[in-house]
Design a protein around this motif. Sequence first.
Motif, PDB file in Angstrom:
ATOM      1  N   GLU A  13       0.778  -1.043  -0.073  1.00 42.32           N
ATOM      2  CA  GLU A  13      -0.012   0.125  -0.144  1.00 42.32           C
ATOM      3  C   GLU A  13       0.799   1.414   0.120  1.00 42.32           C
ATOM      4  O   GLU A  13       0.360   2.449  -0.452  1.00 42.32           O
ATOM      5  N   ALA A  17      -0.197   4.875  -1.725  1.00 41.39           N
ATOM      6  CA  ALA A  17      -0.551   6.100  -0.845  1.00 41.39           C
ATOM      7  C   ALA A  17       0.354   7.133  -1.566  1.00 41.39           C
ATOM      8  O   ALA A  17      -0.224   8.242  -1.446  1.00 41.39           O
ATOM      9  N   ASP A  20      -1.511   8.453  -4.677  1.00 43.98           N
ATOM     10  CA  ASP A  20      -2.553   9.441  -4.409  1.00 43.98           C
ATOM     11  C   ASP A  20      -1.975  10.749  -4.406  1.00 43.98           C
ATOM     12  O   ASP A  20      -2.697  11.653  -4.813  1.00 43.98           O
ATOM     13  N   GLU A 151       2.497  -0.094  16.271  1.00 47.38           N
ATOM     14  CA  GLU A 151       1.575  -1.033  15.875  1.00 47.38           C
ATOM     15  C   GLU A 151       1.627  -2.167  17.273  1.00 47.38           C
ATOM     16  O   GLU A 151       0.410  -2.366  17.572  1.00 47.38           O
ATOM     17  N   THR A 269       2.947   8.335  12.765  1.00 47.10           N
ATOM     18  CA  THR A 269       2.155   7.022  12.563  1.00 47.10           C
ATOM     19  C   THR A 269       3.156   5.923  12.488  1.00 47.10           C
ATOM     20  O   THR A 269       4.383   5.895  12.370  1.00 47.10           O
ATOM     21  N   SER A 273       1.794   4.062   4.494  1.00 45.83           N
ATOM     22  CA  SER A 273       0.695   3.601   3.923  1.00 45.83           C
ATOM     23  C   SER A 273      -0.548   3.784   4.798  1.00 45.83           C
ATOM     24  O   SER A 273      -1.760   3.908   4.257  1.00 45.83           O
ATOM     25  N   ASN A 274      -0.397   4.224   6.112  1.00 44.48           N
ATOM     26  CA  ASN A 274      -1.700   4.737   6.716  1.00 44.48           C
ATOM     27  C   ASN A 274      -2.302   5.722   6.226  1.00 44.48           C
ATOM     28  O   ASN A 274      -3.451   6.012   6.435  1.00 44.48           O
ATOM     29  N   LEU A 276      -3.073   6.121   3.428  1.00 41.12           N
ATOM     30  CA  LEU A 276      -3.886   5.820   2.063  1.00 41.12           C
ATOM     31  C   LEU A 276      -5.374   5.445   2.607  1.00 41.12           C
ATOM     32  O   LEU A 276      -6.430   5.563   2.130  1.00 41.12           O
ATOM     33  N   HIS A 277      -5.649   5.780   4.134  1.00 40.94           N
ATOM     34  CA  HIS A 277      -7.024   5.622   4.617  1.00 40.94           C
ATOM     35  C   HIS A 277      -7.451   6.749   4.674  1.00 40.94           C
ATOM     36  O   HIS A 277      -8.830   7.013   5.085  1.00 40.94           O
ATOM     37  N   TYR A 278      -6.870   7.764   4.362  1.00 41.33           N
ATOM     38  CA  TYR A 278      -7.646   9.335   4.352  1.00 41.33           C
ATOM     39  C   TYR A 278      -7.279   9.969   2.937  1.00 41.33           C
ATOM     40  O   TYR A 278      -6.539   9.424   1.975  1.00 41.33           O
ATOM     41  N   THR A 279      -7.904  10.900   2.554  1.00 42.17           N
ATOM     42  CA  THR A 279      -7.782  11.572   1.172  1.00 42.17           C
ATOM     43  C   THR A 279      -6.485  12.316   1.193  1.00 42.17           C
ATOM     44  O   THR A 279      -6.250  12.627   2.194  1.00 42.17           O
TER      45      THR A 279
END
Length: 323
Positions: A13, A17, A20, A151, A269, A273-274, A276-279
């Motif tokens: 991911e 990311a 994007d 994590e 974070t 790739s985290n 990627l969960h937001y625009t």
Amino acid sequence: MSKPELFVEPDPELPLALLDQKEAGKKILLITNSDYHYTDKMMQHSFNRFLPNDMGWRDLFDIVIVSARKPEFFQMSHPMHEVVTEEGLMRPCFKARTGGLYSGGSAQMVENSLDIHGDEILYVGDHIYTDVSQSKVHLRWRTALICRELEEEYSALIRSRGRRASLIELINQKEVVGDLFNQLRLALQRRTRERPAQTLAATSMDDQELTESMQKLLIVMQRLDEKIAPMLEADGELFNKRWGYLSRAGLWDKSHLMRQIEKYADIYTSRVSNFLHYTPFMYFRSQEQTLAHDAYSQHDSQLDDGDAYSQHNSQLSGKIIDN
């Protein structure tokens, strides 16, 4: 380099990311201390297979800088060379252009080449001391810290919720008992000075009753300590048996590392790739910043003196980061 699959854990991911962000109009730079041959090998292994339409990792980045010599990259001005052949041959240059591959240089050259500066840049790094703090202090860049251990720590904190709740309950009980003990102790102290001994807990007790009550409370606190001590020692073992949690020191306090992160990282974070969960247009806002007196002022209408005395309120600080 001969067998990167033995040493690299690709994140499928991660390239998506960044893609994007690039397609949203951001300029993406790679700044690494590694040399060109090593960088190319690692990036091909980690990125190329996850990119669409036969894109290569070089297509993802507007500018690539190798052999950057961080943290000096943020503090000093070193010569910059353009890498012009696959064999790594270079020629001197003074300004980076889109699509270029460069060696050395400085953060000031990056700002000049892109005609941007300060909070227009988000620097993403994985070392709080050698890059994140340096880019913040010397250049006032926005900063994002990558800390993979988060994590595991997050999972450990979830698993330890029940244990920590029991521990906090015992500590609160000890604080209430300790407060009663201190009130009796104050009453006895005042009597020895021939002053009125009135306190909330001691109204009409004589000296013997005061002494006996204090001894009983001491026994209660000792028994609570016998339960609390091993639980405190075991707190954090789900994350690391020797050191406990990464972000905490003891039960309430933040670790030195966590305080450094809050000071120098606008956001942090566990992996890029985290995002990627937001625009790519997301505006991250800070959490409400609490002060020590906030907890009492918010709850004093609902609590009596003993309960309010034992309340604790801790909140992890966040910060603002924009596009």
